[in-house]
Write a protein that holds these residues in place. Structure first.
Motif, mmCIF file in Angstrom:
data_model
loop_
_atom_site.group_PDB
_atom_site.id
_atom_site.type_symbol
_atom_site.label_atom_id
_atom_site.label_comp_id
_atom_site.label_asym_id
_atom_site.label_seq_id
_atom_site.Cartn_x
_atom_site.Cartn_y
_atom_site.Cartn_z
ATOM 1 N N GLY A 15 56.844 -51.454 -22.139
ATOM 2 C CA GLY A 15 57.232 -51.828 -20.801
ATOM 3 C C GLY A 15 58.857 -51.681 -21.130
ATOM 4 N N LEU A 16 59.493 -52.317 -21.849
ATOM 5 C CA LEU A 16 60.971 -52.108 -21.939
ATOM 6 C C LEU A 16 61.379 -50.601 -22.111
ATOM 7 N N MET A 17 60.392 -49.758 -22.786
ATOM 8 C CA MET A 17 60.744 -48.450 -23.077
ATOM 9 C C MET A 17 60.895 -47.710 -21.664
ATOM 10 N N VAL A 18 59.684 -47.853 -21.032
ATOM 11 C CA VAL A 18 59.768 -47.222 -19.864
ATOM 12 C C VAL A 18 60.847 -47.620 -18.717
ATOM 13 N N GLN A 19 61.216 -48.866 -18.877
ATOM 14 C CA GLN A 19 62.378 -49.366 -17.742
ATOM 15 C C GLN A 19 63.644 -48.702 -18.415
ATOM 16 N N ALA A 20 63.756 -48.887 -19.841
ATOM 17 C CA ALA A 20 64.941 -48.252 -20.200
ATOM 18 C C ALA A 20 65.129 -46.713 -20.022
ATOM 19 N N ALA A 21 64.133 -46.100 -20.445
ATOM 20 C CA ALA A 21 63.914 -44.509 -20.226
ATOM 21 C C ALA A 21 64.135 -44.229 -18.770
ATOM 22 N N ARG A 47 67.521 -47.857 -29.347
ATOM 23 C CA ARG A 47 66.412 -48.031 -30.197
ATOM 24 C C ARG A 47 65.014 -47.194 -29.484
ATOM 25 N N LEU A 48 65.126 -48.297 -28.270
ATOM 26 C CA LEU A 48 63.972 -47.949 -27.187
ATOM 27 C C LEU A 48 64.062 -46.576 -26.755
#
Length: 325
Positions: A15-21, A47-48
């Motif tokens: 979920g963090l990856m999606v938000q960050a991306a 890193r994400l």
């Protein structure tokens, strides 16, 4: 950590990856901004983003279609012994390749034609794409180099000539006759028709010509629509590799099957070679040997092509200076 906790942690990271991306690649937010918003360090944001690309969550596509490669073009120019070569990036199917090569040829014409020239145009799908992409041209007279094939008006050389003349404001001299007929006597009678004869008389005044290149082995030529399999095999047996304006040439650049040309309403070999500037427009690796044969035959002085054909040409034997003399 329990298995349930591990799954929860993995879901949280995704979920963090999606938000960050989304914030970084779509919204153009900085890593520092994203770190503040998510309550994590900017190093974790980095890193994400790396994990997002490595996992395939984020993919990046570079749309380079139409971009020119001058270094590859110079290598092909020297390899084929031509005056000028343009190489463009392409992707997609053959229609997409023809579109990009045709557009590049249109841009070249617009930049190099001079008022008062006589422009000769052959036919083919790449030239159809070129005529559709033409900007306003200097005022030139436009003449058709060959008769027509088939009944598709969109791909007819008459339409290519008409479009080009409209963009230049010059006169159009089409040839309202079939390209290939059953016998030499019929072809000769068509050449004597007043409108056709008027176009043929302009051939000696052509200063620039644009042609497509047809490959016969492997087969990729609109001209093949006019003949049966038996004649195609017969012509392959006598060495036909490619063609320009129905002028059939072998790998060594020699004109072959003159009896076939006798049945065609088209420009003659000597007339074509006398044109000061001949631009060949062709794309696709499958046409590499045909393009090399056409260069050896001195039926083009310039080439507009794509990366696939350019790289395939460089894998073939170099065209010697004697072949271009």
């Amino acid at each position: 950590m329990s298995e349930a906790e591990s799954r929860s942690s993995g879901a949280d990271d995704r979920g963090l990856m999606v938000q960050a991306a989304r914030r970084y690649y779509v919204d153009d937010a900085s890593k520092v901004q994203i770190a503040t918003e998510l309550g994590i360090s900017r190093f974790k944001v980095a890193r994400l983003l790396e994990q997002a690309r490595a996992s395939g969550l984020v993919t990046i596509t570079i749309h380079a279609d139409g971009v020119r490669d001058p270094e590859l073009a110079e290598a092909v120019r020297a390899h084929l012994g031509l005056r000028e070569v343009t190489v463009v990036e392409t992707s997609g199917d053959r229609d997409a390749v023809r579109h990009e090569v045709g557009r590049a040829a249109a841009e070249n014409l617009a930049a190099t034609l001079r008022p008062g020239e006589v422009l000769g145009l052959a036919w083919g799908r790449t030239l159809t794409a070129m005529s559709a992409a033409l900007p306003t041209l200097p005022k030139v007279d436009v003449v058709q180099l060959t008769g027509a094939i088939g009944a598709d008006l969109e791909e007819s050389p008459v339409e290519v000539v008409r479009r080009t003349a409209v963009q230049s404001g010059g006169t159009a001299r089409p040839i309202f006759a079939p390209l290939v007929v059953d016998d030499a006597r019929t072809a000769a009678a068509l050449r004597r028709q007043p409108d056709v004869a008027a176009a043929l008389r302009m051939f000696g005044s052509i200063t620039t010509a644009v042609v497509s290149v047809g490959s016969w082995d492997p087969p990729d030529s609109q001209l093949l629509r006019t003949i049966g399999d038996d004649e195609w095999r017969r012509l392959l047996d006598v060495g036909v590799r490619g063609e320009v304006a129905s002028l059939l040439v072998s790998d060594d650049g020699e004109l072959v099957a003159p009896d076939f040309q006798d049945r065609c309403v088209t420009i003659e070999l000597a007339q074509m070679r006398a044109i000061p500037r001949i631009v060949a427009a062709a794309g696709g690796a499958q046409k590499a040997r045909a393009v090399a044969a056409v260069a050896r035959a001195r039926l083009c002085t310039e080439l507009v092509t794509d990366r696939a054909l350019a790289e395939a040409v460089l894998a073939l034997p170099r065209v010697s200076a004697e072949g271009r003399s």
